[in-house]
Design a protein around this motif. Structure first.
Motif, mmCIF file in Angstrom:
data_model
loop_
_atom_site.group_PDB
_atom_site.id
_atom_site.type_symbol
_atom_site.label_atom_id
_atom_site.label_comp_id
_atom_site.label_asym_id
_atom_site.label_seq_id
_atom_site.Cartn_x
_atom_site.Cartn_y
_atom_site.Cartn_z
ATOM 1 N N LEU A 1 1.070 -1.532 0.109
ATOM 2 C CA LEU A 1 0.213 -0.111 0.045
ATOM 3 C C LEU A 1 0.725 1.437 -0.016
ATOM 4 O O LEU A 1 0.589 1.711 -1.123
ATOM 5 C CB LEU A 1 -0.867 0.385 1.278
ATOM 6 N N ALA A 2 2.064 0.969 0.892
ATOM 7 C CA ALA A 2 2.671 2.115 0.953
ATOM 8 C C ALA A 2 3.145 2.233 0.289
ATOM 9 O O ALA A 2 3.482 3.630 -1.071
ATOM 10 C CB ALA A 2 3.580 2.103 1.993
ATOM 11 N N THR A 3 4.428 1.547 -1.048
ATOM 12 C CA THR A 3 5.249 1.913 -2.532
ATOM 13 C C THR A 3 4.453 2.438 -3.646
ATOM 14 O O THR A 3 3.974 3.231 -3.973
ATOM 15 C CB THR A 3 5.883 0.676 -3.147
ATOM 16 N N CYS A 4 2.686 1.608 -3.365
ATOM 17 C CA CYS A 4 1.629 2.477 -4.567
ATOM 18 C C CYS A 4 1.268 3.573 -4.227
ATOM 19 O O CYS A 4 1.104 4.257 -5.436
ATOM 20 C CB CYS A 4 -0.066 1.846 -4.127
ATOM 21 N N ALA A 5 1.196 4.268 -2.743
ATOM 22 C CA ALA A 5 0.810 5.349 -2.976
ATOM 23 C C ALA A 5 2.115 5.998 -2.931
ATOM 24 O O ALA A 5 1.881 7.981 -3.736
ATOM 25 C CB ALA A 5 0.233 5.697 -1.342
#
Lengths: 285, 272, 325
Positions: free
Chosen positions: A263-267
């Motif tokens: 999720l963090a890398t996608c954000a």
């Protein structure tokens, strides 16, 4: 206050609508590309088989290595195959869905980026669906076969958590790789012939995570955990399933963090993409 | 046109090939970065393998690690994964522009060979030197001893490039008959990667597979130059190694000429 | 008349980086568009011309919302293009000269079907628009042909139709007749005229072919060095620029430069001579007099190129300082 709340709600609905619009456009455009490739059926078959064979030879190398030794970095062939397969499926999925983002630099160079910007659907959907190629299923299939084979052979007392962890690992891994593709593409808005850098992190990341972390220098593993979080593609959850200790002696809950990291890398990727696109639109090059 | 005039023409073509790739500075740096990352990853796996099987395939650990970096350094020069000018030739054949090339006062194959040699010279320097330099900071590498050894290595690389070109040229010529250039190029890259020693040194391949792989022309692209670099051949052994490469170069270039003459007759008859 | 397109002091600056030495880079700010103000009313068809690098495509990119202006105010159909690019996209049609948006390997019809779904065009409206385009642009026999088999002229017609299926209020055309044969050019022009008059679609047309403008546009805007240097009728442009047409004459044999009223020999090359005469004047009396006095073999008329017209208007300013693009 009420106004602000309503505005925020509107904004959220707006985003969902945009996402649905984007997904719909993606499917439409990808469908057109599939039909286009089917015009050259022989070529499609050759390319799909080629993709399969390319990665199969890759695994042949792994097999040859284990012909010379029973363990590599303390891992057996089947355990390594589990890592190989899980990393390959994650990359294969990302490659199939967003792999054509590496063509973005070309579009910026030859000016065809502009034709994407005058259509009423999100540019990201158009750029990812551009030249959608089913032949990439070749790579995915090969990795899936190796993964399936390894899962029947590895010496694991499968618990419910382990079983659940496998799909979570694959989806999170694919999302992390997709984020890497996206960040690489965003970078091409500025450096439009640096497409190869992203290969370091996608194909290079795949080459890294298909072997046990014990093979590599600690600093490299640290870098792959904390800087470019490729360790969360498969190492962390897979090591948990295989009952191996964490290579960096991190606490046990870290093994389950892949979805959060994804999720963090996608954000981050979303932010990078928007920044890149904005920069393109203010400089035009 | 005399021999000297011809040589001058091809030299000029080669220089143009060199310059053309030299303009892509950012792309070159990006490629160096990628080669270096892959070099690290593979070097560590080899280290793991050679630490449990020292002297596997006849290499000690520094030699095995050096083999990895030679692979990364020569990857572009000998165009193992493609990336030479073959896709451009395929495009020209498909579009019919090759008819223009045929009007030049030069042999089509030698013309493309000259541009490819120019390209390879650039890639050897631009994509080869920096990854090796980066590797030498971290790993213990095995270097050639003396000027003669370096000289032999350079000759071997040059022959490797010629063999590589001759194969890619043959592959590109298939577009005169096949609609699909990309699929064939992919298959060619596949064979080149596996049978050159890029995925594993051919001396590590088991039994008959190893014997076969070492006899096939692709071994001239990485395995042979790497062995020359690592000083694996004693005395006249080096000459035999170079002769092996030269032999394949002659055979494959000859085959290219043959196919080319059939193909151009086809162009003349059909008018492109 | 309400203005559909409004520009007020619009500027666009680019930072150009240039290598100066091995590692040092020089930064320089270049104004591609420098304080542009104009209005285009609904239903107008306007020619937008200028030399390469004058700022034409930068303007079009700002009008379509691709580029964000550095300054000034800009509105198209009441919307700020760069802020609401995606929303505006439904209301505009764009044809980028030689960059086709059609699907190379699929029948033409499939490309249109995709446009219908991407733009969410209602079925009946789509059918009606497609029918109209097919009839006027003569596409009926091409609908089931893969786009790669179309000629350049056929493809351009097909591209223009693709840009009109969603009933855009504005149509931007970038060099719509470049590279086309005479018949195709005529067809494209006739179609654009009909779209403009019958549907009241506003058209902004950039071109290098003055004949396009002559036959289609009552109004011309000329941009040079990022500024609007002329805005008015085409006749005015000729008069202002005092541009000249050239009569290229082949005589039977080599002659000294001919001396004739209303024209002057600007170049001789063997039996061929180039005679310049005012663009506004008719060529007929000139030709008649020439034919009466000299042994003619062949002759042709060269229209003034836009570059010539503008060069004459501004006495040939420095060409080197222009931006590409």
């Amino acid at each position: 206050m009420a106004d602000a709340g309503r505005l925020a709600g509107f904004e959220r609905r707006g985003r969902t609508a945009v996402a649905i619009d984007g997904l719909r456009a993606y499917l439409l455009i990808a469908g057109m590309w599939i039909r286009s490739t089917m015009v050259y059926r022989t070529s499609f078959v050759l390319m799909a088989v080629g993709n399969f064979a390319m990665t199969a030879l890759d695994f042949a190398a792994v097999a040859i290595i284990f012909g010379h030794t029973r363990v590599l970095g303390g891992f057996t062939l089947t355990e390594t195959a589990f890592l190989y397969g899980s990393s390959g499926v994650a990359l294969g999925l990302a490659d199939l869905v967003v792999g054509n983002l590496d063509q973005l630099g070309r579009r910026v160079r030859d000016g065809t980026m502009d034709t994407l910007l005058v259509r009423p659907v999100p540019v990201y959907a158009q750029a990812t669906a551009d030249r959608f190629a089913l032949r990439r299923l070749g790579r995915l299939t090969q990795a899936a076969v190796v993964l399936g084979w390894s899962m029947t052979r590895i010496d694991v007392a499968w618990t419910a958590v382990d079983v659940l962890l496998v799909p979570v690992m694959l989806v999170s891994g694919a999302a992390i790789f997709a984020a890497v593709y996206t960040i690489g593409a965003a970078f091409q808005f500025w450096a439009n012939d640096a497409a190869e850098v992203q290969n370091s992190f996608t194909y290079g990341g795949n080459a890294l995570t298909q072997y046990p972390p014990t093979v590599f220098a600690k600093d490299l593993v640290r870098g792959a955990t904390f800087v470019v979080p490729l360790a969360f593609v498969n190492w962390m959850p897979a090591l948990h399933i295989l009952g191996r200790g964490n290579p960096l002696r991190l606490p046990g809950w870290v093994d389950f963090c892949s979805p959060l990291v994804a999720l963090a890398t996608c954000a981050l990727a979303g932010f990078a993409w928007r920044t890149g696109l904005r920069s393109y639109r203010s400089t035009g090059s | 046109m005399g021999v000297r005039g011809g040589a001058r023409l091809y030299a000029a073509v080669a220089v143009r090939g060199f310059r053309r790739y030299a303009t892509y500075r950012v792309a070159t740096l990006a490629g160096v970065f990628t080669n270096t990352v892959f070099g690290f990853v593979v070097a560590y796996t080899y280290t793991a393998l050679w630490s449990v099987r020292p002297r596997l395939g006849g290499y000690d650990l520094p030699q095995a690690v050096t083999f990895v970096w030679l692979g990364q350094g020569l990857l572009m020069a000998t165009a193992l994964l493609g990336g030479g000018n073959e896709s451009e030739l395929v495009e020209r054949i498909r579009s019919g522009d090759v008819a223009i090339d045929l009007c030049r006062p030069a042999n089509l194959q030698l013309w493309w060979l000259a541009t490819d040699l120019g390209r390879a010279a650039f890639h050897l320097v631009g994509r080869g030197v920096l990854p090796m330099a980066a590797a030498s900071l971290v790993f213990r590498l095995a270097w050639p001893s003396g000027v003669a050894a370096w000289g032999c290595f350079l000759v071997s690389v040059a022959l490797g490039v010629v063999v590589s070109f001759a194969i890619r040229y043959l592959v590109a010529l298939t577009s005169f008959w096949l609609l699909d250039g990309a699929g064939v190029l992919l298959m060619a890259a596949l064979l080149a990667t596996f049978f050159s020693g890029m995925v594993l040194p051919l001396t590590v391949f088991p039994g008959w597979l190893g014997t076969l792989a070492r006899a096939l022309p692709w071994s001239a692209q990485l395995q042979v130059p790497a062995d020359v670099f690592l000083g694996r051949h004693r005395g006249t052994g080096v000459l035999w190694a170079l002769a092996f490469q030269a032999g394949w170069a002659v055979v494959l270039l000859g085959a290219g000429q043959l196919v080319q003459s059939v193909a151009t007759r086809k162009v003349v008859v059909q008018g492109g | 008349m309400d203005a559909l397109i409004q520009l007020d002091g619009v500027r666009k600056e680019f930072e150009v980086r240039r290598r100066a030495g091995l590692l040092r880079r020089e930064r320089r700010t270049v104004r591609a568009v420098d304080g542009l103000s104009f209005e285009v009313a609904r239903g107008e068809m306007v020619g937008y011309i200028g030399p390469n690098g004058a700022g034409k495509s930068t303007t079009i990119k700002m009008l379509t919302g691709i580029l964000v202006p550095s300054g000034g105010r800009l509105s198209v159909a009441g919307v700020d293009p760069s802020r609401e690019r995606t929303r505006l996209a439904r209301r505009i049609g764009v044809v980028f000269g030689q960059r086709t948006t059609l699907w190379w390997d699929l029948p033409l019809r499939d490309s249109y079907e995709l446009v219908r779904r991407i733009y969410r065009i209602a079925r009946d409206r789509y059918t009606a628009n497609l029918e109209a385009c097919v009839e006027l642009l003569d596409l009926a026999e091409l609908l089931d042909v893969p786009v790669r088999q179309l000629s350049l002229g056929q493809r351009m017609r097909a591209d223009i139709a693709a840009a009109l299926l969603h009933d855009p209020e504005v149509l931007y055309l970038d060099e719509p007749t470049i590279g086309l044969d005479v018949v195709s050019k005529a067809k494209v022009r006739e179609f654009l005229r009909q779209v403009n008059t019958e549907r009241a679609t506003t058209v902004l047309l950039t071109t290098h072919d003055l004949t396009d403008i002559e036959q289609l546009c009552r109004r011309v805007m000329v941009i040079d060095h990022g500024r609007l240097v002329y805005d008015g009728g085409l006749d005015g442009l000729h008069a202002v620029g005092e541009s000249e047409r050239t009569l290229v004459v082949d005589f039977e044999r080599e002659l000294p430069p001919v001396n004739i009223d209303g024209a002057r020999a600007v170049r001789t090359e063997g039996p061929r001579q180039w005679l310049a005469f005012p663009a506004a004047a008719s060529a007929a009396p000139l030709v008649a007099e020439l034919a009466a006095r000299y042994p003619l073999v062949d002759l042709s008329i060269r229209e003034p190129a836009i570059e010539d017209v503008i060069a004459r208007m501004y006495g040939g300013r420095d060409e080197a300082s222009r931006l590409p693009g």
